[in-house]
Structure formats: structure tokens, C-alpha cells
Design a protein around this motif. Structure first.
Motif: not given
Length: 685
Positions: A423-425, A428, A613, A640-644, A647-648
Motif C-alpha cells: 500500500r505504501t508504494l 506513491t 513485499e 519507500i521502505l525506510r521512509d513510510t 510518506l504518511l
């Protein structure tokens, strides 16, 4: 000030055309590119040690006084420059090879900061090719601090790049980087200002300043990305109202009742989300992601039926002719009994046939048009386009999706992908879309059994293929190259075809399929495979998407280590589409532990979401798709992985910005610069 940052890099003092050409190879064309050429890592040279405490084999930093220095020439092409330095604990030898000019910078009694890799041998401490700076220098950018290490090449040294950046960021005659974020956001999220963040990402005062700088710049990237995508989403909805479809009528109900299966719970939920979107006055912008075989096509068919019974046309764009033709066959089987007219538009049509179909589309004689990129060509005019469906979205660029949408007046947009992503990707990459997921597979689908085998077991693998084809089954054999390459040691489809048809599979009807074949030859081979006359199809990844042969139960992938996890899962999805047990065999002799771990994941799960994932963790988001999202800006520092969490936060900040026209206007120049004005304009209609 903006003009300064967009100035050609060659006009910085000390650069010039020659150095500029070398910087261009690193993607540095302007002064702005230079300051956004972020370090890939850092060496902490701020911790000074005594010479007696320096560790062999490590890069260390110390302070010492020059005792003596000299050159020697042990052979004609080698000059060794050596300096002896000492502190209160001992002596060290500094050694440079073929750099006699180093001696000119030294004098007896000079105090130096020294950084370099330590070598201890014969009770002596030696530092080869060290970085040195005088202790009393005004600026220490190579030693005595946290030092940046940049992506560079043989022609651009780290020291020269550091000096260039220091000159731009601290020189009196250079401008400060322009602030891009609204002051309210900087204060609310406690962010470092842009100048300090740029300075500290390149030349951090300490680890805390470095962390704050990185946080600020990652936030900025993700915020601008979210603002850009939100801008596109808003533009799609604010220009004019979209199409308000009526509630489901007889056509949708008839198709639902005619299906030989019940929809899964996930399918019903996603269909309800699409139905609600289509019955709203705002234009639908929805992504449906679902694993291979999860039933996305029937959901698209029901959405297309809804637009047709409301008096509109529907269009479905697929990335390949094979997939477009397959969708055409599938949709025909659903729509023809209901009296819905369909057409197929691809690049292979004769001119006369194409003109005939174009006329039918323009005059509204066909209800649903399925095609490839041919759908977005200038001469394609729709009569009343109500719904645009894009399949396998990751194969298309964002601009291509927009061009098809602009063929109508605010039609609803449905995007489908069989490459499920976290979902996080999705937030983006598809921030301009609402996201729906189909995770359930239809009941009765058997899990595909997956195995890893080395070349020692290759005969047994192909004996198994032969045995299964004798039972009436079919198989795929996939390899990464069309032709042999001296640079890449991998099985090529052409070579493998000859080898197998003359060896293990010599009495079995085989076909060869790859991207270099003419379209008519590809179609002929696929027709033979569909009919069952070809038992084993030896192919490249041209079969990755859209090939649906329920009788195919075996997938052998040669050189499996050369594929990404997501791609391997897509290939595996070509089998397991019938009622029989299916087998995927990954042939690989890799000794790399990471690669082995990646392949093992496939043997443990058939869940595309779980696999994506893991693929993201192992490979990072940069090459996740295998093809670039045309028009999407690169993330230079955010992950995207480290900075979720960032990002939110950035997403919330973007939503706050879009709640006010004044705030939106404030940020528009930065968004336009980052995305490119043409990218934003494409969505304005």
C-alpha cells in the motif's frame, strides 16, 4: 534566483566544458542537479585517534605533525612520495604513488589531519594515498569531519566534487537554495530549512544534523510527489463533472447471472467500490490490483457493461497484441450473447480494416473497443466514451493513460495490474488513484508447487516434462535471452530450442516464441499452442503477461536467478489456470546466498502480495516495475521502505495544502519544476 539554479554546470568557476561533460555522465547538467547529487554514504572522519591506536585494515583519522618527506623512483614509471608524521604516541608513514605534487603541499612541522586506510606491517604504521588537510585551514571538507562519499566515476574525484559543492554552497557570490516548502509546514513538522538541510546533507556538522537534513529532504520529495499526484487527481475531477451512471440495469444483472461461478468476497467488495464510483458525479479514478488469476477481468467486464447500458462506449487498453486479443476473445464470450458489439484495434490491422473500425468507433456502431497503444493514436475518435480500462498498468506510462482518458469528456478510469504492490508504494506510484485490492483467488484453484533445481538435475526435469506431455499436458520453458551473448552467460531461447528438440524433447512437438519474431509468426505459434498441437513452448518473457492456456501445467525457468521475484511470479502465473496440479521449476546454479534466498521465497508462497513485499525489500523500489513510469520524477533521497512514516506525514501535509487554493498556488511552482510542466498539462484536458 531560479535562473541561477538552472544555469549550466559548466559556468561554475573551475568547471568548464570538459569537466561539465564528465559531470553530465553523472546526471549533473545544472547547478540544481549538482546540489541534488546526494552522497551515497559517509565516512566519519571526525573521531580522531592516536597513531598507536589505529586499527589495521580500517579507514581511520588522526592528527599528526610532518617530520620528514621525500620522493623515490624505484622504477621508471613509478614515483613514491613518502611523508613521515608523528604524534605523542608514535610514527606513521604516508605514502602516495605517482603523485609527486603532494610534496609541494608539505613542509616540516606542518600539523595535518590525515584520513585513510591503515596498514600495519613489520611494526610500522602506513597509510596509502591518504586524504590530508592542514589543521589550521579555514574549511575542512575531506578530513576531521563526517565526509560525504558520492556516486562518481574515474574522471571525477571525490575531493574535486566535494570542493565544487563546498564552493557553491558556501561561496559569497552564490545564491542560497530556494525554499520550496510553505513556512507553516516547516513549523508544523519541525523541519530544517532548505539551505541548512542541503548544506548538512553534503557537509553535516554532526550525526544529528545529518539525520535532520535527510528527514527534511525526504519529506520534501515525498510531499512534492504527493502534491503532484493530488494535483492530477484534482484536475481530473474539477474541470467538469464526470459521468453519473445510473444504478445497475438488466445488462449487468444478465451477465452476473450468466457467470458459471460466484464472485469471491473480494470481487464483490471491489465491484461495489467501482459501482459507487461510477454512480457518483465525480469521475472515477481507481486502481484494481490483484494477483494472477484473481478475477480482475470479469470485474472490468461488469464495469464496461454498466457504461454500455448507460449509452456510453467502453475502451480497454492492453500492453501487447497477445493480451489485447485474449481480452477480446474473453469479452466477446460474455458480451455477444447479450447483443453488445465489440471491436479489436491493434497495429497489425490492414489500412482498410482499420479505417472501417475507426468509423464504427466514431459513429458509435461499436460499444466496447479493445486494443493496444493503437487506441491512443490521434485518428482514434470515440462517439461517447464513458469508461477507460487500462490493463497491466505498469507496462504503460502515466502520460499514455492520460491520452486515452482525454479521448472522452471526463470518462471514468479503471486501471488494473496483476503486479500487486504494498500500500505504501501504491500511495506513491498511484497517488492520483483510489486503490482496491483483490487478494482472494477463486475457489478450486490449486497452489502451484515450486522447486529449485541445479543443472545436475536438468535431465530429470526435462524427463518429467516429457512424461507430463505424454499424459496430455503442456509446458512452458522460459529463458532470459533471445540469442547467445558473450557478456551474459545465460541460456538463449534459440539455442535452447535447438538443444531440447534434438535432445530431451526430440519426439515432442515444440514451438519457439520470442520478441524478435514477426507478429504473424507469433500469432501462428500461439494458435498452435492454444490448440494443443504444440506441447512445449520455449520462449522468452514475451509470455509473461496475458497467455492463458488452462492445459499448461509446467513452467521451467532457465537461469532463474536472472529474473526479479515479481517477474518470476508473473511467469509462474501462466500455469495453474486449470483444475490439474501444476509445477514450476526454477533452474539455477547460483551460489549467491541473497539470490538463493530470493528464489526460495517462491517455493514457500503463491501469494503475490507477500512476494511483492519481499521483492521490494530485496531489490528496493527503483527497479520494482522492470519498466519506468514515464513522466514520474525520480526519488533521489527518499526510500519507500525506510521512509513510510515520512510518506504518511507528507501525504497529510499535501492534503492540508490542497484544502486551500492559496496554499495550492504557493506550492505549484515547486511541483511544476519537479514533475515537469508538460506532465501536469497533460492531465488538464
Amino acid at each position: 534566483m531560479h535562473e541561477f539554479w538552472s544555469k549550466n554546470i559548466q559556468f561554475i568557476k573551475g568547471v568548464g566544458p570538459t569537466k561539465a561533460a564528465l559531470l553530465n555522465k553523472l546526471g549533473i547538467f545544472t547547478i540544481s542537479d549538482l546540489i541534488e547529487h546526494y552522497p551515497r554514504r559517509y565516512e566519519d572522519r571526525s573521531q580522531l585517534k592516536l597513531i598507536s591506536l589505529l586499527n589495521d585494515g580500517l579507514v581511520e583519522t588522526f592528527q599528526a605533525k610532518v617530520v620528514s618527506f621525500a620522493d623515490s623512483k624505484p622504477r621508471p614509471n613509478l614515483i613514491i612520495t613518502k611523508a613521515v608524521v608523528q604524534d605523542t604516541s608514535g610514527i606513521a608513514n604516508l605514502v602516495w604513488f605517482n603523485q609527486p605534487y603532494k610534496k609541494k603541499a608539505l613542509r616540516i612541522g606542518m600539523n595535518l589531519f590525515v584520513s585513510g586506510k591503515i596498514q600495519r606491517k613489520f611494526y610500522q604504521c602506513e597509510v596509502l594515498n591518504p586524504d590530508i588537510e592542514t589543521v589550521d585551514a579555514d574549511d575542512h571538507i575531506n578530513t576531521g569531519r563526517i565526509v560525504p562519499i558520492y556516486p562518481a566515476n574515474e574522471s571525477i574525484s571525490q575531493k574535486w566534487l566535494r570542493l565544487l559543492l563546498w564552493q557553491v554552497l558556501t561561496g559569497d557570490h552564490y545564491n542560497r537554495p530556494i525554499e520550496t516548502l510553505p513556512q507553516a509546514i516547516i513549523e508544523q513538522y519541525n523541519l530544517m530549512d532548505r539551505y541548512d538541510s542541503i548544506l548538512n546533507i553534503h557537509f553535516p556538522k554532526d550525526q544529528i544534523s545529518l539525520a535532520k537534513a535527510r528527514h527534511r529532504l525526504a519529506f520534501e520529495e515525498l510531499y512534492l510527489l504527493q502534491c503532484g499526484l493530488s494535483y492530477l487527481k484534482q484536475k481530473n475531477k474539477q474541470k467538469c463533472l464526470g459521468i453519473k451512471h445510473a444504478a445497475d440495469g438488466e445488462l449487468v444483472k444478465k451477465i452476473l447471472h450468466s457467470l458459471p461461478f460466484d464472485l469471491t468476497n473480494d470481487q464483490r467488495r471491489v465491484l461495489a467500490e467501482i459501482t459507487a464510483d461510477m454512480e457518483d458525479t465525480l469521475s472515477m479514478q481507481r486502481l484494481v490490483q490483484g494477483d494472477v488469476g484473481s478475477g480482475k477481468t470479469i470485474i472490468a467486464a461488469l464495469a464496461l457493461a454498466k457504461t454500455v447500458e448507460n449509452g456510453f462506449q467502453g475502451a480497454m487498453m492492453a500492453p501487447t497484441e497477445i493480451l489485447a486479443e485474449q481480452h477480446y476473445q474473453t469479452l466477446n464470450s460474455i458480451f455477444i450473447p447479450c447483443g453488445v458489439k465489440t471491436a479489436l484495434l491493434t497495429g497489425k490491422l490492414s489500412r482498410r480494416k482499420r479505417q472501417d473500425i475507426l468509423l464504427q468507433i466514431k459513429t458509435g456502431q461499436v460499444d466496447i473497443i479493445i486494443g493496444t497503444h493503437a487506441l491512443i493514436q490521434d485518428d482514434v475518435e470515440f462517439n461517447r466514451l464513458g469508461l477507460v480500462v487500462t490493463d497491466e498498468q505498469h507496462r504503460f506510462g502515466v502520460l499514455q493513460r492520460a491520452r486515452l482518458q482525454l479521448k472522452g469528456t471526463m470518462p471514468d478510469v479503471l486501471v488494473m495490474t496483476a503486479t500487486p504492490i504494498p500500500r505504501t508504494l501504491a500511495l506513491t506510484v498511484y497517488g492520483d488513484l483510489d486503490v482496491s485490492s483483490i487478494r482472494q483467488l477463486p475457489p478450486g484453484r490449486k497452489p502451484i508447487r515450486t522447486f529449485i533445481r541445479g543443472s545436475a538435475g536438468r535431465k530429470r526435469v526435462y524427463d518429467f516434462v516429457a512424461a507430463e506431455t505424454a499424459k496430455g499436458r503442456q509446458a512452458y520453458v522460459v529463458c532470459p535471452l533471445v540469442e547467445e551473448s558473450e557478456k551474459i552467460q545465460a541460456q538463449a531461447a534459440t539455442t535452447l530450442y535447438e538443444e531440447l528438440t534434438q535432445g530431451y524433447l526430440r519426439n515432442i512437438p515444440c514451438g519457439l516464441l520470442h520478441g524478435k519474431l514477426a507478429n504473424k509468426d507469433k500469432e501462428a505459434i500461439m494458435a498452435e499452442f492454444y490448440s494443443g498441437r504444440i506441447k512445449v513452448l520455449i520462449a522468452t518473457t514475451v509470455i509473461e503477461v496475458g497467455v492463458n492456456v488452462p492445459n499448461a501445467t509446467i513452467m521451467v525457468i532457465e537461469g532463474a536467478e536472472r529474473f526479479g521475484l515479481a517477474q518470476l511470479h508473473q511467469l509462474r502465473g501462466r500455469i495453474g489456470r486449470g483444475t490439474k496440479l501444476s509445477y514450476c521449476i526454477l533452474l539455477s546454479d547460483t551460489k549467491n546466498d541473497d539470490t538463493r534466498e530470493r528464489l526460495t521465497i517462491l517455493t514457500e508462497t503463491n501469494d503475490g502480495f507477500a512476494i511483492s513485499e519481499e521483492d521490494l525489500k530485496l531489490r528496493g523500489p527503483g527497479q520494482f516495475w522492470g519498466t519506468r513510469q514515464h513522466g514520474m520524477p525520480d526519488l533521489k533521497i527518499a526510500s519507500i521502505l525506510r521512509d513510510t512514516p515520512i510518506l504518511l506525514e507528507a501525504r497529510k501535509a499535501a492534503e492540508w495544502t490542497f484544502a486551500s487554493p492559496e496554499r495550492l498556488e504557493l506550492i505549484r511552482p515547486a511541483v511544476s519544476k519537479w514533475f515537469g510542466e508538460s506532465y501536469l498539462m497533460a492531465f488538464q484536458g
